[in-house]
Design a protein around this motif. Structure first.
Motif, PDB file in Angstrom:
ATOM      1  N   GLY A   1      44.726  34.873  36.194  1.00  0.00           N
ATOM      2  CA  GLY A   1      45.671  35.641  36.269  1.00  0.00           C
ATOM      3  C   GLY A   1      46.057  36.345  37.614  1.00  0.00           C
ATOM      4  O   GLY A   1      45.271  35.805  38.598  1.00  0.00           O
ATOM      5  N   ARG A   2      46.944  37.324  37.757  1.00  0.00           N
ATOM      6  CA  ARG A   2      47.168  37.842  39.036  1.00  0.00           C
ATOM      7  C   ARG A   2      47.456  39.371  38.684  1.00  0.00           C
ATOM      8  O   ARG A   2      47.806  39.895  37.813  1.00  0.00           O
ATOM      9  CB  ARG A   2      48.231  37.191  39.764  1.00  0.00           C
ATOM     10  N   VAL A   3      47.347  40.061  40.066  1.00  0.00           N
ATOM     11  CA  VAL A   3      47.309  41.533  39.910  1.00  0.00           C
ATOM     12  C   VAL A   3      48.901  41.835  40.062  1.00  0.00           C
ATOM     13  O   VAL A   3      49.785  41.168  40.855  1.00  0.00           O
ATOM     14  CB  VAL A   3      46.604  42.305  41.053  1.00  0.00           C
ATOM     15  N   SER A   4      49.548  42.572  39.391  1.00  0.00           N
ATOM     16  CA  SER A   4      50.983  43.049  39.563  1.00  0.00           C
ATOM     17  C   SER A   4      50.845  44.442  40.287  1.00  0.00           C
ATOM     18  O   SER A   4      51.942  44.803  41.044  1.00  0.00           O
ATOM     19  CB  SER A   4      51.630  43.096  38.044  1.00  0.00           C
ATOM     20  N   SER A   5      50.157  45.182  39.910  1.00  0.00           N
ATOM     21  CA  SER A   5      50.145  46.692  40.862  1.00  0.00           C
ATOM     22  C   SER A   5      48.615  47.021  40.793  1.00  0.00           C
ATOM     23  O   SER A   5      47.894  46.943  39.966  1.00  0.00           O
ATOM     24  CB  SER A   5      50.801  47.855  39.878  1.00  0.00           C
TER      25      SER A   5
ATOM     26  N   PRO B   1      51.486  35.285  23.333  1.00  0.00           N
ATOM     27  CA  PRO B   1      51.525  35.423  24.569  1.00  0.00           C
ATOM     28  C   PRO B   1      50.822  34.467  25.481  1.00  0.00           C
ATOM     29  O   PRO B   1      49.849  33.937  25.302  1.00  0.00           O
ATOM     30  CB  PRO B   1      50.842  36.975  24.797  1.00  0.00           C
ATOM     31  N   ARG B   2      51.623  33.881  26.485  1.00  0.00           N
ATOM     32  CA  ARG B   2      50.761  33.124  27.562  1.00  0.00           C
ATOM     33  C   ARG B   2      49.779  33.744  28.229  1.00  0.00           C
ATOM     34  O   ARG B   2      48.856  33.094  28.555  1.00  0.00           O
ATOM     35  CB  ARG B   2      52.107  32.786  28.472  1.00  0.00           C
ATOM     36  N   GLU B   3      49.943  35.272  28.432  1.00  0.00           N
ATOM     37  CA  GLU B   3      48.935  35.872  29.279  1.00  0.00           C
ATOM     38  C   GLU B   3      49.335  37.359  28.946  1.00  0.00           C
ATOM     39  O   GLU B   3      50.594  37.550  28.150  1.00  0.00           O
ATOM     40  CB  GLU B   3      49.081  35.710  30.725  1.00  0.00           C
ATOM     41  N   THR B   4      48.678  38.211  29.075  1.00  0.00           N
ATOM     42  CA  THR B   4      49.011  39.766  28.502  1.00  0.00           C
ATOM     43  C   THR B   4      48.608  40.518  29.772  1.00  0.00           C
ATOM     44  O   THR B   4      47.812  40.345  30.625  1.00  0.00           O
ATOM     45  CB  THR B   4      48.315  40.146  27.450  1.00  0.00           C
ATOM     46  N   LEU B   5      49.383  41.734  29.764  1.00  0.00           N
ATOM     47  CA  LEU B   5      49.318  42.893  30.864  1.00  0.00           C
ATOM     48  C   LEU B   5      47.893  43.548  30.391  1.00  0.00           C
ATOM     49  O   LEU B   5      47.785  44.194  29.246  1.00  0.00           O
ATOM     50  CB  LEU B   5      50.484  43.697  30.784  1.00  0.00           C
ATOM     51  N   GLN B   6      46.971  43.556  31.439  1.00  0.00           N
ATOM     52  CA  GLN B   6      45.837  44.341  31.159  1.00  0.00           C
ATOM     53  C   GLN B   6      45.569  45.224  32.224  1.00  0.00           C
ATOM     54  O   GLN B   6      46.312  45.303  33.366  1.00  0.00           O
ATOM     55  CB  GLN B   6      44.686  43.149  31.402  1.00  0.00           C
ATOM     56  N   ILE B   7      44.396  46.220  32.402  1.00  0.00           N
ATOM     57  CA  ILE B   7      44.208  47.116  33.256  1.00  0.00           C
ATOM     58  C   ILE B   7      42.830  46.694  33.539  1.00  0.00           C
ATOM     59  O   ILE B   7      41.835  46.668  32.822  1.00  0.00           O
ATOM     60  CB  ILE B   7      44.566  48.529  32.803  1.00  0.00           C
ATOM     61  N   PHE B   8      42.595  46.827  34.798  1.00  0.00           N
ATOM     62  CA  PHE B   8      41.271  46.479  35.462  1.00  0.00           C
ATOM     63  C   PHE B   8      40.599  47.606  36.311  1.00  0.00           C
ATOM     64  O   PHE B   8      41.533  48.211  36.834  1.00  0.00           O
ATOM     65  CB  PHE B   8      41.459  45.149  36.200  1.00  0.00           C
TER      66      PHE B   8
ATOM     67  N   LYS C   1      38.460  55.839  40.387  1.00  0.00           N
ATOM     68  CA  LYS C   1      38.210  54.455  40.062  1.00  0.00           C
ATOM     69  C   LYS C   1      39.302  53.640  40.831  1.00  0.00           C
ATOM     70  O   LYS C   1      40.413  54.052  40.878  1.00  0.00           O
ATOM     71  CB  LYS C   1      38.516  54.091  38.502  1.00  0.00           C
ATOM     72  N   SER C   2      39.041  52.490  41.446  1.00  0.00           N
ATOM     73  CA  SER C   2      40.015  51.379  41.911  1.00  0.00           C
ATOM     74  C   SER C   2      40.613  50.605  40.971  1.00  0.00           C
ATOM     75  O   SER C   2      39.777  50.135  40.164  1.00  0.00           O
ATOM     76  CB  SER C   2      39.089  50.673  42.880  1.00  0.00           C
ATOM     77  N   LEU C   3      41.744  50.659  40.676  1.00  0.00           N
ATOM     78  CA  LEU C   3      42.458  50.194  39.470  1.00  0.00           C
ATOM     79  C   LEU C   3      43.442  49.112  39.947  1.00  0.00           C
ATOM     80  O   LEU C   3      44.119  49.162  40.988  1.00  0.00           O
ATOM     81  CB  LEU C   3      43.098  51.427  38.689  1.00  0.00           C
ATOM     82  N   ALA C   4      43.748  48.342  38.861  1.00  0.00           N
ATOM     83  CA  ALA C   4      44.704  47.252  39.009  1.00  0.00           C
ATOM     84  C   ALA C   4      45.447  46.840  37.566  1.00  0.00           C
ATOM     85  O   ALA C   4      44.619  47.142  36.669  1.00  0.00           O
ATOM     86  CB  ALA C   4      44.110  45.993  39.617  1.00  0.00           C
ATOM     87  N   LEU C   5      46.593  47.006  37.526  1.00  0.00           N
ATOM     88  CA  LEU C   5      47.361  46.195  36.482  1.00  0.00           C
ATOM     89  C   LEU C   5      47.684  44.681  36.719  1.00  0.00           C
ATOM     90  O   LEU C   5      47.947  44.546  38.086  1.00  0.00           O
ATOM     91  CB  LEU C   5      48.832  46.909  36.150  1.00  0.00           C
ATOM     92  N   GLY C   6      47.550  43.858  35.725  1.00  0.00           N
ATOM     93  CA  GLY C   6      47.698  42.603  36.201  1.00  0.00           C
ATOM     94  C   GLY C   6      47.845  41.726  34.828  1.00  0.00           C
ATOM     95  O   GLY C   6      47.512  42.192  33.729  1.00  0.00           O
TER      96      GLY C   6
END
Length: 804
Positions: free
Chosen positions: A747-751, A714-721, A760-765
């Motif tokens: 990286g960057r946030v997707s949602s 993977p060039r990058e992976t989907l994570q949760i922050f 919690k304040s959350l982000a998928l990215g």
């Protein structure tokens, strides 16, 4: 003139010539451009031709950056001057929200390696000493900003294309485009006909008329637009350098140097439509009468900001036409219903985007898919519902608010409602505040009383607490979510299973009552869609996908030949749906049906046809909330009865309606991705965790493309922050860059959202090289916010609630 070509481009403005040039760059040299008059006719020749790199959409930023860098390369390749002036651009923020926007763009520029940074007032005064900076809270400088010569750029593209073998025929109007039984096209002109595999509509002001030749109606509407150029200004005449342009968008005007004077343009509130019934065929290098009174307020604000303008005479006024789409973004890409017919229409910042759009459309034509996800510009985002009245209302709003900030979650009201479902009035009376989803009015959140409206901004808004209450209600009891906006398809007949297996990457359910999740693979091996497929009966299936992508996905369904015995039809208008989810969802539904709903009788990922409150439903044991729940799909005429029963029974259990803003929070708490955010043709299956759903023992659409990349790391992976600190009362919303604590972009946030039920304040990215527990900075509002990578979704990571 030749009688056959690989592609015929219709329209000799800057966009058409860019497409032609880039087709040759991608290896197609047997290509022809047809222009009804002279090159640049219509709106290209009189454009202000400003160029800038940054955009609120990340991929458009990349397109604009490519375009800005291309012009000097074009000059070198072709020997044709493009009139490139790049003294830089100053961006001014008068308000807090504008400062948030600019600081976010500054963070994105750092992420993408672009040159865009803040400067002090003293530095700004050195750069542009004629500007009055009083009342400005933030100043950004883009050193590469500036302007180009419209005719020079257009002719450079044309020269480059001709040098590579392309043909350009001026004064050659297209009088017909006729698709042949084999899918090819005959393009008719007074000088002869051309047979081609690909037609490109880049006809600018005549985009509607050219589309109509193919039986297509495009949602486009021209307007008037004015700018003026001053006489020589002594202070500018005395300078030995060119001044940077000024983007004072809170003042609703633009300003740059032109010769030894200034060019000032505005998007006034008192706008004017033009050519509402069709663009005149004899219009070419024409202009409209001056009407500077319409932009007087904007001019006065420009004078306040640059006082020397007050003493300057006006040298000339340009009042010419522009053509707009309903959201001011391009209508871009292949028409799903017409094989080999591509569009690139309605481009407003043409000279900032010409190179990037030309390159990506040529790439789409030659390879079958662009390397960037262009859905926000894809013409398939509009359907037949986007008629003339809707288009005009939206264009009026877009023009008059051209420089207004497009806030996260903003839902503009112009042109609405255009499509409503039977429960619309009921939901309205319950306090629903609506948004637009592929033309449909769809509840975003529920206020305490009817008539509430969204406030807009980058920080938490008036819907923050109501959406939180909806989330907590669902997690504690149950919620009723309108999911009628999901796309629904019915597939039936002998061979239906084989046809679906040839499209989707997962195996289709073999047993009646079973459902599966499946990715749809794009031409480059990425995620073109994610669907739930349910087997209703022998050779009968129901498919559920993204509602806003329904027309987009038609391209993929059309890519696999369908047997004559198989019926494929959209049921999105004919059916409505609700998701009842939460720990009390089973009890609520059991009150309304005799069907068994226990885990044993109705396990997770199973389906049944049941009667619920006297309404026949297709029920699926799934829920996008990550909680116990059922999707219930019924005929549209039964929607009111079903909704009434669910609401009335739900009240006894503490349940009520839940909107889309709450659903966003609930699905992010669970770590669920969503199409166009986490799932996109840009992303590989192994980067988003969908590779587990791909079955290699069978053939499926674009399997070869997936095989070519499946073993790639993977060039990058989907994570949760989890965002640990929110001092500005703001959460991530999508697009924010992510940096390591040392400032390295990763990286960057997707949602992004607040997770109300996990606190919690959350982000998928998407990120590269990070591990659970590692701290990073998420650039909310363009400022570093300390965050940590989570090992698992914070809500029910093992799925116990979902399967209860």
């Amino acid at each position: 003139m030749k009688t056959h070509a690989q592609a015929v481009v219709i329209g000799g403005g800057v966009i058409g010539c860019s497409i032609l040039y880039h087709l040759t760059k991608h290896g197609w040299t047997d290509v022809v451009l047809l222009e009804r008059d002279e090159l640049t006719s219509g709106s290209t020749w009189h454009a202000a031709a400003n160029i800038h790199g940054l955009h609120d959409n990340n991929n458009i930023t990349r397109i604009q950056h490519y375009t800005m860098n291309l012009y000097k390369e074009l000059e070198e390749i072709t020997g044709q001057g493009c009139g490139v002036f790049q003294p830089g651009s100053l961006y001014l923020a008068q308000t807090e929200n504008r400062e948030h926007q600019l600081r976010l763009q500054e963070a994105k520029a750092k992420y993408y390696g672009l040159n865009f940074h803040d400067v002090s007032r003293e530095e700004a005064e050195q750069l542009h000493p004629l500007v009055n900076y009083d009342g400005i809270r933030c100043i950004m400088f883009e050193p590469d900003g500036g302007n180009v010569d419209p005719s020079g750029v257009t002719n450079a593209y044309a020269t480059g294309a001709r040098n590579a073998g392309a043909e350009i025929h001026r004064f050659t109007p297209v009088t017909g485009t006729e698709q042949q039984p084999d899918g090819s096209w005959i393009v008719r002109t007074p000088k002869g006909d051309i047979r081609t595999e690909v037609v490109v509509n880049a006809a600018g002001l005549w985009g509607r008329e050219v589309a109509a030749l193919a039986g297509l109606e495009l949602p486009l509407q021209p307007t008037e637009h004015q700018y003026f150029v001053t006489e020589t200004i002594a202070e500018i005449d005395a300078m030995d350098r060119r001044l940077p342009s000024v983007a004072d968008r809170d003042g609703e005007y633009y300003l740059r140097q032109e010769g030894k004077g200034l060019l000032i343009g505005a998007y006034e509130r008192d706008m004017r439509f033009w050519a509402e019934e069709g663009t005149p065929l004899d219009f070419a290098h024409d202009l409209f009468p001056d009407d500077l009174e319409r932009i007087e307020e904007n001019m006065m604000r420009a004078i306040d900001r640059v006082p020397v303008v007050a003493e300057a005479g006006i040298k000339r006024v340009i009042n010419g036409p522009m053509i707009w789409s309903p959201d001011s973004n391009a209508l871009f890409g292949p028409v799903p219903e017409l094989k080999g017919y591509f569009c690139c229409n309605g481009i407003i910042p043409g000279f900032s985007q010409s190179g990037g759009l030309g390159n990506l459309l040529a790439e789409w034509i030659v390879t079958g898919e662009p390397h960037l996800d262009m859905f926000p510009w894809d013409l398939a985002r509009f359907g037949a519902w986007a008629g003339k009245a809707f288009t005009k209302a939206k264009v009026r709003d877009q023009y008059a608010h051209r420089f207004s900030i497009h806030y996260p979650n903003e839902e503009r009201e112009a042109g609405r409602p255009v499509r409503i479902r039977p429960v619309y009035e009921m939901q309205k009376e319950m306090g629903a505040v609506f948004g637009l989803n592929y033309g449909w009015e769809h509840p975003q959140w529920y206020a305490d009383a009817p008539g509430a409206k969204d406030t807009n901004g980058f920080t938490r808004q008036n819907w923050f607490e109501p959406a939180g209450a909806e989330c907590r209600m669902l997690r504690d009891a149950a919620g009723i979510i309108d999911i009628s906006n999901f796309a629904k398809y019915h597939v039936a007949g002998e061979g239906a299973s084989d046809w679906l297996n040839a499209i989707f990457a997962n195996n289709m359910p073999k047993l009646v009552g079973r459902s599966c999740l499946t990715p749809l693979i794009g031409k480059r091996g990425g995620i073109a869609g994610d669907f739930t497929v349910t087997k209703l009966d022998d050779e009968e299936f129901m498919i559920i996908g993204s509602g806003m992508a329904e027309r987009y996905h038609r391209r993929f369904f059309n890519a696999v030949e369908r047997p004559e015995t198989v019926v494929f039809e959209s049921r999105t208008e004919a059916m409505c749906g609700f998701n009842v989810a939460g720990p009390q969802s089973r009890a609520i539904l059991q009150r309304l049906t005799n069907a068994g709903l226990s885990t044993e009788a109705f396990p997770f990922m199973r389906s049944q046809r049941i009667e619920l409150a006297g309404v026949d439903c297709v029920s699926l044991r799934v829920s996008f909330t990550g909680d116990l729940g059922w999707e219930l799909h019924c005929k549209t005429e039964d929607q009111v009865a079903l909704f009434s029963a669910l609401i009335n029974t739900g009240k006894e259990f503490g349940a009520g309606p839940v909107g889309a803003r709450a659903l966003m929070s609930l699905r992010v708490e669970k770590g669920y991705g969503s199409w166009s955010r986490e799932y996109s043709p840009e992303y590989w299956p192994q980067e988003v965790g969908l590779d587990r759903l791909i079955k290699l023992e069978k053939d499926f659409l674009n399997k070869d493309a997936y095989l070519a990349l499946k073993d790639n790391a993977p060039r990058e992976t989907l994570q949760i922050f989890e965002v640990l600190e929110t001092p500005h009362n703001a959460d991530a919303t999508g697009g924010e860059p992510i940096f390591l604590t040392d400032g390295t972009p990763i990286g960057r946030v997707s949602s992004g959202t607040y997770g109300y039920t996990v606190g919690k304040s959350l982000a998928l990215g998407f990120a590269k090289g990070v591990a659970p527990g590692q701290e990073v900075n998420v650039m909310i509002l363009g400022q570093p916010h300390r965050a940590v990578v989570l090992a698992d979704p914070p809500f029910d990571p093992v799925g116990a609630r979902l399967r209860a």
